[in-house]
Design an enzyme around this catalytic site. Structure first.
Site: not given
Ligand code: LLP
Length: 432
Positions: A249, A291-294, A335, A362-363
């Site tokens: 997050g 758990e970084p993703g973004r 969003y 088409c939306e």
């Molecule tokens: N760990 C868990 C358990 C999660 O549910 C998530 C994201 C992450 C880690 C990674 O979060 P981050 O660091 O990437 O913010 N599709 C949406 C985001 C949904 C994320 C759901 N879970 C978007 O486009 O912003």
């Protein structure tokens, strides 16, 4: 300069990423195309790994949340950078295992894993399964027993902190489909059940409080809530848990005005809190997982489009239509997400026009950004939408039977394809 260190403008006034001229990439690979900078991704990984080393004596691990962007090459890079991997489906797990990602560094998430997915995880020997509910606990115990194994698990807890709100709030009963609730006693019930199961070994707790968070306080509060529960578990069962997973997050820069905190600030603060508070509660300090993703891939990517029709509606607005849209980036329609948009071939010019960038789907809601500032563009120009590295390719669809664009990775000024774009044959591949 704009939203990421890997973005710049060269002497021709063209936008660059990782030292590569984006207009050359558009010419070579066509548009739309996602472009990612490998060095930036690796640099982001190191910020997490190094902060854990510096502030927490290396007693932890950063798991890349692969839902942000999952493919074979990113799994290889994560493995090389010493990252762990958070997977949420059999498909993400399959992608990781297809490149031999170290099993012990994989954490398997999900609120409704199927038996087949759980079996797949047991067979590969993933490090930990993050159990979401009682049904899963029971199924996993049976499957582990059949496989003659004892599965290490972490329980997902709802800490009752909602960081999605502007001013985060601590609610009594958080409304979420994920995890065990603390305040109803469900979490303790799950713990007692887990410790009584012969093929389950409970080793830690997990929580995730939201996404795109800039503030440190909710993370700190989550750590305290989780440690309190660890102390309760110790008192009730004598079991001392060794892992605390605080989820992802961490916010990134989508707009120039976004001000994300460096991860080391988070790690410093959370380390202090965990060290002090676990001492106070007479707990062994647990290892920390994040758990970084973004934060790993988001600002390391951009999308290039070609401008097609330009429609100025007097006294209403100007629509700039591009050759992609909601199929490759559904985040505005989902969003109303913010993005910076730059005309890649005239990047040094002033962004003096106010336009709505629409897609070709088409939306009517197929929009990438409304009322955004961009250079005065015309048909044939290349538009770059910045910070699209996370949750763009991974959420892309075939809507209108428009194929997903390719992903090009740049390293040392050299581009290479890491995911091919969909051909028409790919689109009809599974049709009978
Ligand atoms: N760990 C868990 C358990 C999660 O549910 C998530 C994201 C992450 C880690 C990674 O979060 P981050 O660091 O990437 O913010 N599709 C949406 C985001 C949904 C994320 C759901 N879970 C978007 O486009 O912003």
């Amino acid at each position: 300069m704009y939203v990421s260190d890997c973005i710049d403008i060269n002497s021709q006034g063209h936008l660059t990423i990782g030292g590569c001229d984006t207009t050359h990439i558009a010419k070579e690979f066509g548009t739309p195309v996602y472009v990612m900078d490998e060095d930036e991704i690796r640099k982001n990984c190191r910020k997490f790994v190094e902060s854990i080393n510096e502030y927490y004596g290396g007693n932890g691990m950063a798991l890349y949340a692969s839902k942000a962007f999952c493919c074979k090459e990113i799994c290889r890079i994560m493995a090389q950078e010493g990252m762990g991997l958070d997977v949420v489906s059999g498909g993400e797990l399959f992608t990781a295992t297809s490149v031999g990602f170290p099993a012990e560094r994989i954490y398997f998430h999900g609120n409704n894993k199927t038996s087949a997915e759980l079996k797949q995880a047991i067979d590969y020997g993933v490090g930990k399964i993050i159990v979401d509910n009682i049904l899963e606990l029971e199924t996993l115990n049976e499957l582990a027993s059949a496989a003659g194994k004892k599965e290490k698990i972490i329980m997902r807890i709802k800490p009752g902190i909602d960081a999605h709100t502007h001013e985060f709030i601590k609610t009594g009963q958080i409304d979420s489909k994920f995890g065990f609730a603390l305040e109803t006693g469900e979490a303790m019930e799950g713990v007692l059940k887990a410790v009584s199961m012969p093929n389950i070994e409970l080793v830690g707790l997990h929580c995730h409080i939201g996404s795109q968070i800039f503030d440190l306080d909710p993370f700190e509060l989550a750590a305290r809530v989780m440690l309190d529960f660890m102390a309760e578990i110790k008192q009730a069962t004598g079991l001392e848990l060794s892992e605390l997973n605080l989820g992802g997050g961490f916010g990134i820069k989508y707009k120039k005005t976004d001000r994300p905190r460096p991860f080391k600030d988070y790690m410093k603060k959370v380390s202090e809190v965990i060290n002090e508070y676990s001492k106070k509660l007479k707990l062994k300090t647990p290892s920390i997982l994040v758990e970084p993703g973004r934060a790993i891939v988001g600002a390391a990517g951009l999308t290039l489009y070609t401008v097609g029709s330009v429609k100025s509606i007097p006294d209403v607005r100007t629509y700039i239509s591009v050759d992609g849209g909601m199929g490759d980036n559904p985040r505005y329609i989902l969003y109303q997400s913010n993005y910076e948009i730059i005309c890649a071939n005239r990047a040094a010019e002033k962004r003096s026009a106010t336009v709505t960038v629409a897609g070709k789907f088409c939306e009517s809601g197929d929009i990438i950004q409304e009322w955004t500032h961009v250079q005065p563009v015309k048909t044939g120009d290349i538009l770059a939408v910045l910070s699209t590295g996370a949750y763009n390719y991974s959420m892309a669809s075939h809507y209108n039977r428009i194929g997903r664009p390719p992903v090009v990775m740049v390293k040392g000024g050299e581009p290479r394809i890491i995911i091919r774009g969909d051909s028409y044959e790919d689109i009809i591949m599974n049709d009978i």
